[in-house]
Design a protein around this motif. Structure first.
Motif, PDB file in Angstrom:
ATOM      1  N   LYS A  27       0.822  -1.203   0.000  1.00  0.00           N
ATOM      2  CA  LYS A  27       0.000   0.000   0.000  1.00  0.00           C
ATOM      3  C   LYS A  27       0.858   1.256   0.000  1.00  0.00           C
ATOM      4  CE  LYS A  27      -4.028  -2.226   1.985  1.00  0.00           C
ATOM      5  NZ  LYS A  27      -4.789  -2.547   3.208  1.00  0.00           N
ATOM      6  N   GLU A  28       0.283   2.333  -0.490  1.00  0.00           N
ATOM      7  CA  GLU A  28       1.034   3.580  -0.616  1.00  0.00           C
ATOM      8  C   GLU A  28       1.682   3.957   0.705  1.00  0.00           C
ATOM      9  OE1 GLU A  28      -1.306   6.472  -2.794  1.00  0.00           O
ATOM     10  OE2 GLU A  28       0.249   7.953  -2.308  1.00  0.00           O
ATOM     11  N   GLY A  29       2.938   4.360   0.611  1.00  0.00           N
ATOM     12  CA  GLY A  29       3.635   4.802   1.805  1.00  0.00           C
ATOM     13  C   GLY A  29       4.463   3.701   2.439  1.00  0.00           C
ATOM     14  N   ASN A  30       4.215   2.487   2.068  1.00  0.00           N
ATOM     15  CA  ASN A  30       5.005   1.378   2.603  1.00  0.00           C
ATOM     16  C   ASN A  30       6.002   0.857   1.562  1.00  0.00           C
ATOM     17  OD1 ASN A  30       3.647   1.458   5.028  1.00  0.00           O
ATOM     18  ND2 ASN A  30       2.082  -0.009   4.347  1.00  0.00           N
ATOM     19  N   THR A  31       6.962   0.080   2.027  1.00  0.00           N
ATOM     20  CA  THR A  31       7.921  -0.545   1.115  1.00  0.00           C
ATOM     21  C   THR A  31       7.456  -1.961   0.821  1.00  0.00           C
ATOM     22  OG1 THR A  31       9.614   0.655   2.338  1.00  0.00           O
ATOM     23  CG2 THR A  31      10.372  -1.072   0.812  1.00  0.00           C
ATOM     24  N   PRO A  32       7.181  -2.272  -0.432  1.00  0.00           N
ATOM     25  CA  PRO A  32       6.667  -3.613  -0.749  1.00  0.00           C
ATOM     26  C   PRO A  32       7.613  -4.707  -0.252  1.00  0.00           C
ATOM     27  CG  PRO A  32       6.507  -2.170  -2.672  1.00  0.00           C
ATOM     28  CD  PRO A  32       7.300  -1.423  -1.627  1.00  0.00           C
ATOM     29  N   ALA A  33       7.054  -5.658   0.481  1.00  0.00           N
ATOM     30  CA  ALA A  33       7.819  -6.815   0.932  1.00  0.00           C
ATOM     31  C   ALA A  33       7.353  -8.006   0.096  1.00  0.00           C
ATOM     32  CB  ALA A  33       7.588  -7.060   2.422  1.00  0.00           C
ATOM     33  N   HIS A  34       8.221  -8.436  -0.779  1.00  0.00           N
ATOM     34  CA  HIS A  34       7.852  -9.502  -1.735  1.00  0.00           C
ATOM     35  C   HIS A  34       7.134 -10.673  -1.072  1.00  0.00           C
ATOM     36  CE1 HIS A  34       8.398 -12.109  -5.294  1.00  0.00           C
ATOM     37  NE2 HIS A  34       8.635 -13.064  -4.416  1.00  0.00           N
ATOM     38  N   ASP A  35       7.604 -11.097   0.096  1.00  0.00           N
ATOM     39  CA  ASP A  35       7.087 -12.327   0.696  1.00  0.00           C
ATOM     40  C   ASP A  35       5.715 -12.176   1.343  1.00  0.00           C
ATOM     41  OD1 ASP A  35       9.393 -13.431  -0.200  1.00  0.00           O
ATOM     42  OD2 ASP A  35       9.953 -14.366   1.693  1.00  0.00           O
ATOM     43  N   GLU A  36       5.198 -10.959   1.428  1.00  0.00           N
ATOM     44  CA  GLU A  36       3.876 -10.824   2.028  1.00  0.00           C
ATOM     45  C   GLU A  36       2.808 -11.495   1.157  1.00  0.00           C
ATOM     46  OE1 GLU A  36       2.564  -6.870   3.033  1.00  0.00           O
ATOM     47  OE2 GLU A  36       0.765  -7.634   4.042  1.00  0.00           O
ATOM     48  N   MET A  37       3.038 -11.524  -0.152  1.00  0.00           N
ATOM     49  CA  MET A  37       2.084 -12.203  -1.038  1.00  0.00           C
ATOM     50  C   MET A  37       1.984 -13.682  -0.649  1.00  0.00           C
ATOM     51  SD  MET A  37      -0.044 -11.898  -3.537  1.00  0.00           S
ATOM     52  CE  MET A  37       0.307 -10.521  -4.654  1.00  0.00           C
ATOM     53  N   LEU A  38       3.119 -14.302  -0.443  1.00  0.00           N
ATOM     54  CA  LEU A  38       3.118 -15.706  -0.033  1.00  0.00           C
ATOM     55  C   LEU A  38       2.373 -15.872   1.285  1.00  0.00           C
ATOM     56  CD1 LEU A  38       4.205 -18.635  -0.377  1.00  0.00           C
ATOM     57  CD2 LEU A  38       6.052 -17.971   1.152  1.00  0.00           C
ATOM     58  N   PHE A  39       2.638 -14.948   2.191  1.00  0.00           N
ATOM     59  CA  PHE A  39       2.025 -15.015   3.514  1.00  0.00           C
ATOM     60  C   PHE A  39       0.499 -15.022   3.404  1.00  0.00           C
ATOM     61  CE2 PHE A  39       0.848 -13.208   7.684  1.00  0.00           C
ATOM     62  CZ  PHE A  39       1.607 -14.005   8.519  1.00  0.00           C
ATOM     63  N   ILE A  40      -0.017 -14.183   2.523  1.00  0.00           N
ATOM     64  CA  ILE A  40      -1.468 -14.108   2.333  1.00  0.00           C
ATOM     65  C   ILE A  40      -1.992 -15.382   1.665  1.00  0.00           C
ATOM     66  CG2 ILE A  40      -3.295 -12.933   1.046  1.00  0.00           C
ATOM     67  CD1 ILE A  40      -1.769 -10.306   1.523  1.00  0.00           C
ATOM     68  N   ILE A  41      -1.342 -15.762   0.594  1.00  0.00           N
ATOM     69  CA  ILE A  41      -1.875 -16.877  -0.188  1.00  0.00           C
ATOM     70  C   ILE A  41      -1.816 -18.192   0.586  1.00  0.00           C
ATOM     71  CG2 ILE A  41      -1.289 -18.342  -2.180  1.00  0.00           C
ATOM     72  CD1 ILE A  41      -1.297 -15.866  -3.904  1.00  0.00           C
ATOM     73  N   ILE A  42      -0.783 -18.409   1.352  1.00  0.00           N
ATOM     74  CA  ILE A  42      -0.725 -19.676   2.101  1.00  0.00           C
ATOM     75  C   ILE A  42      -1.813 -19.706   3.178  1.00  0.00           C
ATOM     76  CG2 ILE A  42       1.002 -19.074   3.876  1.00  0.00           C
ATOM     77  CD1 ILE A  42       2.153 -21.923   3.367  1.00  0.00           C
ATOM     78  N   HIS A  43      -2.065 -18.554   3.795  1.00  0.00           N
ATOM     79  CA  HIS A  43      -3.142 -18.542   4.786  1.00  0.00           C
ATOM     80  C   HIS A  43      -4.506 -18.738   4.120  1.00  0.00           C
ATOM     81  CE1 HIS A  43      -0.120 -16.961   7.654  1.00  0.00           C
ATOM     82  NE2 HIS A  43      -0.911 -17.519   8.560  1.00  0.00           N
ATOM     83  N   GLN A  44      -4.673 -18.159   2.952  1.00  0.00           N
ATOM     84  CA  GLN A  44      -5.944 -18.355   2.236  1.00  0.00           C
ATOM     85  C   GLN A  44      -6.124 -19.812   1.838  1.00  0.00           C
ATOM     86  OE1 GLN A  44      -5.627 -15.372  -0.879  1.00  0.00           O
ATOM     87  NE2 GLN A  44      -6.864 -13.915   0.316  1.00  0.00           N
ATOM     88  N   SER A  45      -5.041 -20.427   1.416  1.00  0.00           N
ATOM     89  CA  SER A  45      -5.125 -21.840   1.070  1.00  0.00           C
ATOM     90  C   SER A  45      -5.528 -22.663   2.301  1.00  0.00           C
ATOM     91  CB  SER A  45      -3.779 -22.307   0.512  1.00  0.00           C
ATOM     92  OG  SER A  45      -3.753 -23.700   0.427  1.00  0.00           O
ATOM     93  N   TYR A  46      -4.913 -22.366   3.437  1.00  0.00           N
ATOM     94  CA  TYR A  46      -5.304 -23.081   4.666  1.00  0.00           C
ATOM     95  C   TYR A  46      -6.792 -22.897   4.964  1.00  0.00           C
ATOM     96  CZ  TYR A  46      -0.764 -24.796   6.247  1.00  0.00           C
ATOM     97  OH  TYR A  46       0.404 -25.501   6.363  1.00  0.00           O
ATOM     98  N   GLU A  47      -7.261 -21.666   4.819  1.00  0.00           N
ATOM     99  CA  GLU A  47      -8.666 -21.408   5.164  1.00  0.00           C
ATOM    100  C   GLU A  47      -9.625 -22.105   4.198  1.00  0.00           C
ATOM    101  OE1 GLU A  47      -9.890 -20.087   7.853  1.00  0.00           O
ATOM    102  OE2 GLU A  47      -8.028 -19.354   8.758  1.00  0.00           O
ATOM    103  N   LEU A  48      -9.260 -22.152   2.915  1.00  0.00           N
ATOM    104  CA  LEU A  48     -10.094 -22.904   1.964  1.00  0.00           C
ATOM    105  C   LEU A  48     -10.207 -24.366   2.406  1.00  0.00           C
ATOM    106  CD1 LEU A  48      -9.073 -21.870  -1.698  1.00  0.00           C
ATOM    107  CD2 LEU A  48     -11.259 -21.462  -0.536  1.00  0.00           C
ATOM    108  N   TRP A  49      -9.067 -24.935   2.777  1.00  0.00           N
ATOM    109  CA  TRP A  49      -9.086 -26.340   3.182  1.00  0.00           C
ATOM    110  C   TRP A  49      -9.816 -26.542   4.512  1.00  0.00           C
ATOM    111  CZ3 TRP A  49      -9.042 -29.610  -0.362  1.00  0.00           C
ATOM    112  CH2 TRP A  49      -8.204 -29.503  -1.479  1.00  0.00           C
TER     113      TRP A  49
END
Lengths: 347, 347, 347, 347
Positions: A27-49
């Protein structure tokens, strides 16, 4: 293609699904952290399961919750099949920790502070799952703490699940309905061994005799525990003595065709506990490797909670404990033919 | 085929290998227990792999034990490759527990009594492996107990291993030889941050400054632990302060090409510990599921020993602890170009 | 400890087992190739497990080879349990390829020439296993070739296995004994659908009717294949029409308690084929990655043989083919109550 | 909790995510098929992970696409790390097929007809991934067919990906920039073996000499293939001769510290191909087990397409082919010290 035909992209709602990842650090004003995408997607995968697991567990409860299961239908096989799927999913969820472990501590620290106080501890589906399997509120580690970081709508869902019948509850009731010991005609030719006990089915005084002889010197203490349940009729945890007896009987004579599915059902419960415990164990190690003695996004040192939950949250431990009461296959009391020929649980 | 040619059957000594299974229960006077064959073969498979792991670990120690490793040779890559193989084998050994779990408690009880007091606790290769990796005698759970069931020749092998240089020992020495902080010319343009400390390399006072600012309020205690090692120079376990500093530096700047292999070496140590711990955990659960509160062939309740060893026998725990001293990647002190251009450890 | 007690080291014959590795490259005059030790130990581990698998398969054949299996005993459950173990072992053997893949092509080339012409192709236990499962000589890829590199004693073992009853043979016989369609009283209330066929059990004309309606336009060809087996009574491969009918019936009504074990037996056969095929596939890829277009120690380009065996050596493919004849669960013909109530296969 | 704090449920958009499952069979007028929920959720899980894999692959391409990668930065390690993560994810995706296999053919048939013509073949993310890795349009099996079932917006995404630089493209360019053979001063002390060739770097005539001597009689044909690439300078597939030479050199001298990361990069490409091929293989088997010779929802016999794609869609096959040109480690030409000491690719 036809306009009204089902289309993969729509059927799976990919538009919506693939636009549900919004890293805070992007988000604007922050420094993109590449690995945050993984963090979100793995948690979403867990929740789907988790959703899928809940769907299967609820379906299994519904079947077992019928006043009686007709053994001349595929009902019990359906329950076993549903729980087998749960186990298969749990194994993948354990494996999935490998993916999380590709995130290094330094990459995690790059966005950790942006997420506070959100944490996996707020997964209300997971807590709901624990409740539906049979973990009662008063056996949770940290009791009130476990909902302290949730908002009311999610707390309500968990509380609702705690009030409904759990898998453990309906399995206990189902075991209590097993009629193995009730028809005296079945037992007329049973060869009794050892001392008999008034008001006790001859099978159990016989089995106590066999069990007692099977114990090594250093195991004599086990006899007291055996007596408590199988002779005195004590309830252990959420498992009544009647259900314990049926469960042990099933474990002992699992080889008989009509006991095979009941045995698989019990075994699946143990396997679910084992996979959940393996998940907790690997998750704990992963958290430790990720943050060491630093604190997670949820504001606590994750490892301590996870360790405590690991030791305390075995849901089907009373079934596991029955293992201590098994004996050598070659020393099993022979069942009378009349029983063998009628080894149906609903006749 | 030619008579003097190598022949698969002879090359692998299959005659001998496939005639090394003699179940006690198959001997005259006993009742054959089908599952004893599995019991023998799975233990033999474990022991074969333990031999291979020891072969790899010893080879790795030999390379690292050279007075200096020339970084212009493939020496370090060889060490990393050997340890990678160890990890791959350990993962299969963890998986192999699935096979043991196909043996039911009742089938095990059918031959358990014939085996006393033999038990997996007498695997001298496994204890030798623990020693060669770096588990010192005085950190073993149960100390004398751990050899109490062995005969002298096997005790001698373990004691010999304990006297030799372990993997942990040679890694510590190798880390101490790392010259990152010694050439003052490399550090001339380093931008110091925070308060400097007399007699302390400017990098460490700077990093303390960064680390301190990275800590959340609830993590302030970590600073004392940090100071002990990195400022005061305390040894932790078998890891000297000098080695700790080199190791943390490697973990922080792992991205630089010449630090990649050193980082992989450290990471492999952590992975070995994790796999061994996972093995212990699954093994403990398997034993529990197999015998419950009954006792194993070795005369003890296996689960207690296994639980204690699980908690206590982390060999590379000092490396794992360094994780707590990492900071955000984006806050890392920049290294001076002179150092970057010479980031070789043997120049 | 007592002198006459069982001792782990002796029980497992470790002296002999751990002294059975003699790398050619370690012999005088050669240059030791570190990875040859791995090459030996992994093959020995495979052979140990092949012995165990053969032990289980033979035990399963013995049970099924009885003139009739009494369904009031644990006999069938024993067969299913043995084959489950085989599957679990095969999964570990697939995983074990990961270990072999840690050997690089260059490290393999360092000792390849010393081993000629020995090769994994000379594993007589594996060929024996294929034969005992049911792969007939005339379906082998390369026929005579497959024993061309073996000595007479090993050829004899394989030929002996080919003459004995295979698992596929005894399963076919066991299926033929299934009495589902023989007691006319059981079928009195069966609701026939579609056209009836003279001399054909009403169930099969009904099922043909349902199957035909279940087929999409592009699947109409399937009906001919269906008719061949289920109406005309053709044998396919080693599976008689009678056995095919019993097998399909079991697959369709697997949910009924007494059909659950028979279904698991059939399913285990498919799972064995799938694991063996996965093993062949990963093995082929591994060989390709190891030697590319160069030739293996056995003197051939391993990949071609492995690819052909992969496509040709499905042993239970007739069972797999039955999948094409299933229909929607919701369209299944209802079984008459008389049959359901007597759904035992040995009454 | 604070109202503006990040909340797990919102952060992961669970409201939206967990309301994206709408089974066709659950809609009014249809009969609910329990397993359709699984069918949706597993495909959604795959698509989530495809998004993550694309995110990592694109990030890797961006780094390699820089005009030059400075080896004094962590750039290359970043690429290797991203691709390692891709491999770890692919392994879980392979494992995930176990979950799909818990769906029986009969349960699938219960909703198959409702889904036509939607099918996994419409996964535009997967086709985009193939394109971004480097599969060119004209090497696709079935060419136009592969987009025939997609709508224009999804076709556009794939076509766009095919026009962008692929991973294979940027790796080829990066390999071409490797300066191993350009600085003649580095090679002054190189010991030439065999015949030299005009206009050819002495390393390659020497290596041809060694390679030629390493070939067994039956492998002589390999020399022609070697000459084509390494002597004549032919392009193979998308890999130029210059890149092939750099890649083989890296594979041969991978042990040198500065070649370790480049080797890992190449190895990761092979591993990605292997995992994708294993996925295709297991997927094909699963489809075959599910529908046999019946047709899938996409209107084709899935197995044929999957088999063809399995054989044809190896993306990095030119790298795999280099394996055939390796020789024994002990016969490698020694590199001159001047080169060893400067084995940086960007100095």
């Amino acid at each position: 293609m036809k306009e009204n035909a089902v289309y993969y992209n729509d059927y799976l709602q990919l538009q919506q699904l693939l636009n549900s990842q919004h890293p805070e650090s992007f988000k604007e004003g922050n420094t993109p952290a590449h690995d945050e995408m993984l963090f979100i997607i793995i948690h979403q995968s867990y929740e789907l399961w988790f959703k899928q697991i809940l769907f299967e567990v609820n379906a299994a409860i519904d079947v077992l919750n019928q006043p009686s299961i007709n053994d001349n239908t595929p009902a019990l096989q359906t329950v076993v099949h549903r729980l087998n799927r749960v186990i298969t999913i749990l194994k993948v969820l354990v494996h999935q920790i490998d993916i999380m472990e590709t995130m290094t501590p330094m990459d995690f620290l790059d966005f950790r502070d942006l997420l506070r106080p959100a944490s996996g501890f707020q997964s209300w589906q997971f807590k709901t799952l624990e409740a539906k399997l049979g973990l009662p509120y008063n056996e949770r580690y940290g009791k009130e703490y476990y909902t302290s970081q949730l908002k009311q709508p999610e707390i309500d869902i968990i509380k609702q699940a705690e009030e409904e019948k759990s898998l453990l509850y309906v399995v206990n009731k189902w075991l209590e309905r097993m009629p193995y010991f009730e028809n005296t005609a079945h037992w007329e030719e049973f060869v009794h061994q050892g001392e008999s006990t008034p008001d006790l089915h001859p099978y159990w005084s016989t089995y106590r005799h066999c069990y007692s002889h099977s114990l090594a010197e250093a195991e004599r203490n086990n006899l007291q525990a055996f007596n408590n349940i199988f002779i005195q009729g004590q309830t252990t945890g959420q498992l009544s003595a009647k259900a314990s007896r049926a469960a042990l009987f099933i474990m002992l004579y699992r080889g008989y065709p009509l006991l095979h599915l009941p045995f698989e059902l019990i075994n699946n419960l143990l396997e679910i506990d084992e996979q959940m415990s393996t998940w907790r164990y690997r998750h704990m190690n992963m958290v430790h490797r990720m943050i060491g003695t630093r604190i997670g996004t949820g504001g606590s040192s994750g490892k301590d909670y996870l360790r405590a939950a690991l030791d305390k949250h075995y849901i089907f431990k009373e079934f596991a404990a029955l293992t201590s009461f098994l004996i050598e296959r070659s020393k099993l009391p022979a069942l009378p033919n009349a029983l063998i020929n009628n080894l149906g649980f609903n006749i």
